[in-house]
Scaffold this active site. Sequence first.
Site, PDB file in Angstrom:
ATOM      1  CD  GLU A   1      -2.525   1.697   0.236  1.00  0.00           C
ATOM      2  OE1 GLU A   1      -2.358   2.846  -0.222  1.00  0.00           O
ATOM      3  OE2 GLU A   1      -3.326   0.873  -0.250  1.00  0.00           O
ATOM      4  CE  LYS A   2      -1.536   5.632  -4.443  1.00  0.00           C
ATOM      5  NZ  LYS A   2      -1.637   6.223  -5.795  1.00  0.00           N
ATOM      6  NE  ARG A   3      -4.775   7.523   0.216  1.00  0.00           N
ATOM      7  CZ  ARG A   3      -5.372   7.196  -0.912  1.00  0.00           C
ATOM      8  NH1 ARG A   3      -5.439   5.918  -1.264  1.00  0.00           N
ATOM      9  NH2 ARG A   3      -5.917   8.108  -1.689  1.00  0.00           N
TER      10      ARG A   3
ATOM     11  N   GLY B   1     -19.923  18.297 -13.571  1.00  0.00           N
ATOM     12  CA  GLY B   1     -20.276  16.876 -13.622  1.00  0.00           C
ATOM     13  C   GLY B   1     -21.503  16.586 -12.785  1.00  0.00           C
TER      14      GLY B   1
ATOM     15  CB  THR C   1      -9.778   6.208  -3.320  1.00  0.00           C
ATOM     16  OG1 THR C   1      -8.544   6.425  -4.018  1.00  0.00           O
ATOM     17  CG2 THR C   1     -10.686   7.408  -3.523  1.00  0.00           C
ATOM     18  CB  CYS C   2     -13.295   3.254  -0.676  1.00  0.00           C
ATOM     19  SG  CYS C   2     -14.917   2.961   0.061  1.00  0.00           S
TER      20      CYS C   2
ATOM     21  CG  HIS D   1     -48.835  -1.594   7.829  1.00  0.00           C
ATOM     22  ND1 HIS D   1     -48.810  -0.657   6.827  1.00  0.00           N
ATOM     23  CD2 HIS D   1     -49.724  -1.130   8.752  1.00  0.00           C
ATOM     24  CE1 HIS D   1     -49.646   0.324   7.118  1.00  0.00           C
ATOM     25  NE2 HIS D   1     -50.218   0.056   8.285  1.00  0.00           N
TER      26      HIS D   1
ATOM     27  CD  GLU E   1     -23.544  15.632 -17.005  1.00  0.00           C
ATOM     28  OE1 GLU E   1     -23.224  15.057 -18.051  1.00  0.00           O
ATOM     29  OE2 GLU E   1     -22.913  15.511 -15.930  1.00  0.00           O
TER      30      GLU E   1
ATOM     31  CD  GLU F   1     -22.753  10.242  -2.974  1.00  0.00           C
ATOM     32  OE1 GLU F   1     -23.385   9.178  -3.075  1.00  0.00           O
ATOM     33  OE2 GLU F   1     -21.550  10.282  -2.581  1.00  0.00           O
TER      34      GLU F   1
END
Length: 468
Positions: free
Chosen positions: A32-34, A182, A40-41, A447, A205, A189
């Site tokens: 892992e580079k981080r 975009g 990212t997630c 219900h 967009e 979000e």
Amino acid sequence: MSYDVIIIGSGPGGYVCAIKAAQLGLKVAVIEKRATFGGTCLNIGCIPSKALLHASEVYAHANHGMESLGVEIGKPKLNLEKMMAHKDATVKSNVEGVAFLFKKNKIDSFIGHGKVLGEGKVSVTGDDGKPQELEAKNIVIATGSDVAGIPGVKVDIDEKVIVSSTGAIALDKVPEHIVVVGGGVIGLEMGSVWGRLGAKVTVVEYLDKILGGMDGEVSKQFQRILAKQGMEFKLGAKVTGVEKAEKGAKVSLEPVKGGDTEIIDADIVLIATGRKPFTEGLGLEDAGVVLDERGRVRTDHHYQTNVPGVYAIGDVIVGPMLAHKAEDEGVALAEIMAGQAGHVNYDVIPGVVYTQPEVASVGKTEEELKTEGVKYKSGKFPFSANGRARAMETPDGFVKVLADAETDRVLGVHIIGFGAGDMIHEAAVLMEFGGSSEDLGRTCHAHPTMSEAVKEAALATFFKPIHI
């Protein structure tokens, strides 16, 4: 050092693949580079954005959603620093959780830049700049994706004024005006977050609709709902330039069909035009790994590249760039490498937009069925006719079910409404087992619940709904 599996990348695809492979008895290492796991997630994407979405929803609800319910409070005060601290604490908890799972499953980890040297060989270069060579029977590329930018337009993303999603989750004050380039999931979000906190939000967009791949009827109603919330839209508009100004930035745009250029002033510009596979610096070309015309790693149906023993999953290969799609591929690949039969059903992968209300979809849209020439029937039920939705003042949206005209097998389900991201999964389970709209409509639902709208939409598909 030698392993059964070495995985480059510890995002949802990579870390899930690692854990599953270890559970199946394989010796596993992850590069892992981080400094922290989760990709990212967990670090700068899905998890922190959902923390801000929830916090901003609570703030907006306290501002103008309680009085009609008989809850009277003073005007709420925004503490953005504390809201960001909540986001950071959420991220910390999640990445530490992955580290714990690696330790629990005896997975070795290497922090540094991973590179494929060829069949069975990988190098990892840490902060000291010295490469360390590792050997493995199987190598998995799970490096995810990066910000795509604007095709044909040079944009200097500084993460302060002109930002990607990374900068959008870390602003130190609420901008007066944010322009979102975009109208996809990320843009809507993050635009929702800052709009709820007080910013004017303008979405630009290229297409003539938001959420391009989503069901057209859902897209139209969702846009109307967001417009009621104050979001402005410029559809069918091509961005030709984004430049920093004395104060903020200027966005140049023109109609896709031709026309005069318009310039919009903004405090913040969010570039949310999608993502591209991250394959740079991995040594793939030198190792002989073939990429496709869009820069994705080309794989067969078992996720193997043209180089024996080198595999790829997640955002770097074909398919929707979704964390849960990567996770399922990670599980399937781990099973394949362990000699089992791994499989992912790509016809049943839900997609969710975590706005308020949420938008959720699984399977085919009406547009896709028409294009493919599939004969279908549809049924729809609005949340305005649902008792629980009325009680919670969440009447916006509907459930739509699409089923084969002859067999009644459900081909797609689309929901816009409060909690849609959770409700979509009963449709996913139904479709995984090849169920029909009648199966769903005849299944007893508690219900009062929002999910009764799913049942009613199914009833409307194979016969008639009861409550409308």
